[in-house]
Design an enzyme around this catalytic site. Structure first.
Site, PDB file in Angstrom:
ATOM      1  N   GLU A  63       0.807  -1.224   0.000  1.00  0.00           N
ATOM      2  CA  GLU A  63       0.000   0.000   0.000  1.00  0.00           C
ATOM      3  C   GLU A  63       0.839   1.274   0.000  1.00  0.00           C
ATOM      4  OE1 GLU A  63      -2.677   0.614   3.321  1.00  0.00           O
ATOM      5  OE2 GLU A  63      -3.508   2.380   2.354  1.00  0.00           O
ATOM      6  N   ASP A 116      -0.715  -5.139   3.095  1.00  0.00           N
ATOM      7  CA  ASP A 116      -1.163  -3.936   3.803  1.00  0.00           C
ATOM      8  C   ASP A 116      -0.389  -3.918   5.118  1.00  0.00           C
ATOM      9  OD1 ASP A 116      -2.412  -1.796   4.979  1.00  0.00           O
ATOM     10  OD2 ASP A 116      -4.419  -2.379   4.299  1.00  0.00           O
ATOM     11  N   ILE A 162      -0.279  -1.863   7.715  1.00  0.00           N
ATOM     12  CA  ILE A 162      -1.217  -1.720   8.851  1.00  0.00           C
ATOM     13  C   ILE A 162      -2.601  -1.510   8.251  1.00  0.00           C
ATOM     14  CG2 ILE A 162      -1.901  -0.421  10.909  1.00  0.00           C
ATOM     15  CD1 ILE A 162       0.978   0.417  11.329  1.00  0.00           C
ATOM     16  N   ASP A 163      -3.476  -2.469   8.421  1.00  0.00           N
ATOM     17  CA  ASP A 163      -4.862  -2.283   8.008  1.00  0.00           C
ATOM     18  C   ASP A 163      -5.627  -1.869   9.262  1.00  0.00           C
ATOM     19  OD1 ASP A 163      -6.990  -2.344   6.057  1.00  0.00           O
ATOM     20  OD2 ASP A 163      -7.776  -4.012   7.227  1.00  0.00           O
ATOM     21  N   THR A 180      -5.426   1.811  10.052  1.00  0.00           N
ATOM     22  CA  THR A 180      -4.497   2.863  10.500  1.00  0.00           C
ATOM     23  C   THR A 180      -5.184   3.862  11.428  1.00  0.00           C
ATOM     24  OG1 THR A 180      -3.047   2.640   8.602  1.00  0.00           O
ATOM     25  CG2 THR A 180      -3.023   4.773   9.672  1.00  0.00           C
ATOM     26  N   ASP A 183      -6.277  -4.589   0.958  1.00  0.00           N
ATOM     27  CA  ASP A 183      -7.266  -4.679   2.043  1.00  0.00           C
ATOM     28  C   ASP A 183      -7.892  -6.073   2.124  1.00  0.00           C
ATOM     29  OD1 ASP A 183      -7.223  -1.846   2.769  1.00  0.00           O
ATOM     30  OD2 ASP A 183      -8.277  -1.481   0.891  1.00  0.00           O
TER      31      ASP A 183
HETATM   32  C1  IPD Z   1      -8.956   0.870   5.522  1.00  0.00           C
HETATM   33  C2  IPD Z   1      -9.653  -0.069   6.464  1.00  0.00           C
HETATM   34  C3  IPD Z   1     -11.130   0.313   6.566  1.00  0.00           C
HETATM   35  C4  IPD Z   1     -11.799   0.320   5.220  1.00  0.00           C
HETATM   36  C5  IPD Z   1     -11.036   1.206   4.254  1.00  0.00           C
HETATM   37  C6  IPD Z   1      -9.593   0.742   4.183  1.00  0.00           C
HETATM   38  P1  IPD Z   1      -6.358   1.364   6.074  1.00  0.00           P
HETATM   39  O1  IPD Z   1      -7.581   0.513   5.399  1.00  0.00           O
HETATM   40  O2  IPD Z   1      -9.569  -1.397   6.030  1.00  0.00           O
HETATM   41  O3  IPD Z   1     -11.852  -0.594   7.366  1.00  0.00           O
HETATM   42  O4  IPD Z   1     -13.110   0.804   5.353  1.00  0.00           O
HETATM   43  O5  IPD Z   1     -11.661   1.086   2.995  1.00  0.00           O
HETATM   44  O6  IPD Z   1      -8.915   1.515   3.239  1.00  0.00           O
HETATM   45  O7  IPD Z   1      -6.358   2.705   5.436  1.00  0.00           O
HETATM   46  O8  IPD Z   1      -6.620   1.431   7.516  1.00  0.00           O
HETATM   47  O9  IPD Z   1      -5.192   0.543   5.669  1.00  0.00           O
HETATM   48 CA    CA Z   2      -6.154  -1.142   4.385  1.00  0.00          CA
HETATM   49 CA    CA Z   3      -2.985   0.390   5.469  1.00  0.00          CA
END
Ligand code: IPD
Ligand code: CA
Ligand code: CA
Length: 267
Positions: free
Chosen positions: A63, A80, A82-83, A85, A207
């Site tokens: 990402e 990813d 950190i999913d 963030t 994601d």
């Molecule tokens: C997000 C998270 C969130 C989702 C967003 C993602 P990130 O990823 O997964 O739950 O609703 O569409 O982009 O930005 O925390 O890596």
């Molecule tokens: Ca994510």
């Molecule tokens: Ca992320």
């Protein structure tokens, strides 16, 4: 090999656990809701270094900075770092590291690790899905007994009306909703039977790459919201459920897609 990918993913979790003064390292990416911290970058750098060293034959698609080394490769890691963030910045402890391996266009392996709870979700194609080594399965409840998870596709403001239509349409049919803030964990919670449906109108491959395989290997069904296979090269919607409620999710999706102001928006 897969045990080693799991260990690398687990090791990356230490960077998340040891994070301090997170708020001082926050930067805006594309908008005020699209944030990145020095830790997102550090985790990605760690994973890139370790995975490329151990598996030079595979490429990497991550990402941060949309790091993409996929040309001419048979397979690559989709990462990813950190999913969740926003959860990480606010110390909600609902974030994870997501590492998937795409091979010949199909997800071959996935590891999703929440370091705060030391929960490691894994799956290898055809070999089942696991949480900390224990087999997991989706539930078999119908929609009216289903707990629904969803993402609000925060970076794609144009999807807000569609997201709200899904919530409006599904709310009276289901048990209740939750919004966790990590798509990868949403998928893993569905795989582990902690919830029964997950959908989001537009997200990126990192994601859902690992999480989608974990759902499938746990007996669930995952596609785009229009019922077509997930795309791992570009943004995509995600619809996931168990074999009892997925058809109703698709009925709702089709109904919404046919509405005049939703034409072309559900993909
Ligand atoms: C997000 C998270 C969130 C989702 C967003 C993602 P990130 O990823 O997964 O739950 O609703 O569409 O982009 O930005 O925390 O890596
Ligand atoms: Ca994510
Ligand atoms: Ca992320």
């Amino acid at each position: 090999m897969y045990r080693n990918i799991e260990e690398i993913t687990r090791a990356a979790g230490k960077i998340v656990l040891q994070a301090h003064h997170i708020e001082d390292s926050v930067e805006i990416k594309t908008s005020a809701c699209d944030l990145v911290t020095a830790y997102d970058t550090a985790v990605q750098e760690f994973l890139y270094r370790e995975l490329s060293l151990a598996y030079p034959e595979f490429g990497f698609y991550g990402e941060e900075n949309e790091h993409c080394e996929t040309q001419g490769r048979k397979g690559w890691f989709i990462v990813d770092p950190i999913d969740g963030t926003a959860n990480f910045i606010r110390r909600l402890h609902h974030s994870c590291i997501s590492v998937g391996l795409l091979l010949d266009g199909k997800m071959e392996y996935g590891a999703v690790y929440n370091p705060y709870y030391d929960e490691m979700f894994t799956a290898q194609r055809g070999k089942g899905a696991f949480l900390n080594g224990q087999r997991i399965h989706v539930t078999d409840v119908p929609m009216n007994e289903s707990l629904l998870l969803f993402g609000s596709a925060i970076y794609y403001r144009e999807t807000i009306p569609a997201t709200l239509r899904f919530v409006q349409e599904l709310f009276p049919r289901a048990l209740d909703f939750r919004r966790g803030g990590s798509a990868a964990l949403d998928l893993c919670y569905l795989a582990a039977g902690r919830a029964d449906v997950y959908f989001e109108c537009c997200i990126r491959p990192w994601d859902y790459a690992a999480g989608s395989l974990i759902v499938q290997e746990a007996g669930g069904i995952v596609t785009a919201l229009d019922g077509t296979p997930l795309r791992f090269y570009d943004r995509c919607s995600v619809a996931a459920g168990n074999p009892k409620n997925y058809a109703e999710l698709m009925d709702v999706s089709k109904k919404i897609a046919d509405e005049p102001d939703m034409k072309g928006r559900i993909r």
